[in-house]
Design a protein around this motif. Structure first.
Motif, mmCIF file in Angstrom:
data_model
loop_
_atom_site.group_PDB
_atom_site.id
_atom_site.type_symbol
_atom_site.label_atom_id
_atom_site.label_comp_id
_atom_site.label_asym_id
_atom_site.label_seq_id
_atom_site.Cartn_x
_atom_site.Cartn_y
_atom_site.Cartn_z
ATOM 1 N N GLU A 82 1.134 -0.933 -0.042
ATOM 2 C CA GLU A 82 -0.095 -0.004 0.537
ATOM 3 C C GLU A 82 1.078 1.485 0.505
ATOM 4 O OE1 GLU A 82 -3.744 2.037 2.342
ATOM 5 O OE2 GLU A 82 -3.156 0.238 2.675
ATOM 6 N N THR A 83 1.596 1.014 1.089
ATOM 7 C CA THR A 83 2.923 2.164 0.632
ATOM 8 C C THR A 83 3.416 2.899 -0.202
ATOM 9 O OG1 THR A 83 3.383 2.064 2.839
ATOM 10 C CG2 THR A 83 4.954 3.293 1.457
ATOM 11 N N LYS A 84 3.825 1.497 -1.461
ATOM 12 C CA LYS A 84 4.355 1.056 -2.769
ATOM 13 C C LYS A 84 3.909 2.549 -3.569
ATOM 14 C CE LYS A 84 7.989 -1.531 -2.923
ATOM 15 N NZ LYS A 84 9.329 -0.763 -3.446
ATOM 16 N N MET A 85 2.202 1.934 -3.725
ATOM 17 C CA MET A 85 0.910 2.576 -4.292
ATOM 18 C C MET A 85 0.678 3.901 -3.954
ATOM 19 S SD MET A 85 0.013 0.456 -6.345
ATOM 20 C CE MET A 85 -1.229 1.237 -7.412
ATOM 21 N N ASN A 86 1.136 4.174 -2.548
ATOM 22 C CA ASN A 86 0.435 5.707 -2.324
ATOM 23 C C ASN A 86 1.998 7.059 -3.137
ATOM 24 O OD1 ASN A 86 -1.852 5.505 -1.075
ATOM 25 N ND2 ASN A 86 -1.049 4.666 1.073
ATOM 26 N N GLN A 87 3.142 6.392 -3.148
ATOM 27 C CA GLN A 87 4.377 6.713 -3.931
ATOM 28 C C GLN A 87 3.760 7.393 -5.103
ATOM 29 O OE1 GLN A 87 7.093 4.529 -2.547
ATOM 30 N NE2 GLN A 87 7.880 4.988 -0.156
ATOM 31 N N VAL A 88 3.295 5.908 -5.626
ATOM 32 C CA VAL A 88 3.162 6.272 -7.335
ATOM 33 C C VAL A 88 2.038 7.009 -7.382
ATOM 34 C CG1 VAL A 88 2.243 4.867 -9.544
ATOM 35 C CG2 VAL A 88 3.592 3.384 -7.796
#
Length: 181
Positions: free
Chosen positions: A2-8
């Motif tokens: 989820e953190t990576k998706m938030n970064q994207v």
């Protein structure tokens, strides 16, 4: 994950804000479609009109750059890795132009129709990059309408229609840009 998706998502938002959802390119395309319309209103042979149509796209980058300067849009988007993805989305269109080049020789009177369909379809990835409903709707609508108009009307009608479509697209992007949070 989820953190990576938030970064994207944060990078996508940054692209949309700094590049104003590609408004400078769409405004430049209005000018290009005007040139294509004028070309197809002439009495030149269709083959010549088609060559000039291909040439009309050549000033896209300088026009978009000049418009980006006038509107204070970050043309290069340095520092955001998704900017490179946007470039790949555009370069991808070059491969499809080979189809239009084949139509140029096989069915020259339908070349502009195919060119327009390719142009419209290439917009779809930008709907993801910029989180834009306008890009999504027009990436589907332009090829379908171009097919219908291109089969029933003269090429200049299709080109003139695209001037209106791109002008409307520009206005919808201005509205979308105002609503970016």
């Amino acid at each position: 994950m989820e953190t990576k998706m938030n970064q994207v998502d944060a990078l996508r938002l940054d692209c949309a804000k700094r590049q104003k959802k590609g408004l400078h390119f769409i405004l430049a395309s209005v000018i290009i479609w005007v040139a294509i319309t004028v070309t197809h209103l002439t009495n030149l042979p269709i083959e010549t009109k088609n060559i000039v149509t291909f040439c009309c796209a050549a000033p896209l980058l300088p026009l978009a750059w000049a418009i980006s300067r006038m509107l204070h849009i970050d043309f290069e988007g340095k520092g955001n890795p998704l900017t490179q993805l946007g470039v790949i989305f555009s370069v991808n269109q070059i491969l499809y132009i080979l189809i239009a080049m084949w139509v140029f020789s096989a069915v020259p009177e339908k070349m502009l129709m195919v060119y327009t369909m390719i142009f419209g379809a290439h917009l779809m990835p930008y709907s993801w990059l910029y989180r834009s409903k306008s890009y999504m709707v027009l990436s589907i609508a332009i090829p379908i309408v171009a097919l219908m108009v291109g089969l029933m009307a003269e090429p200049y009608v299709l080109a003139a229609m695209m001037v209106g479509v791109e002008a409307g697209f520009s206005m919808s992007l201005v509205i979308e840009n105002r609503n970016i949070k």
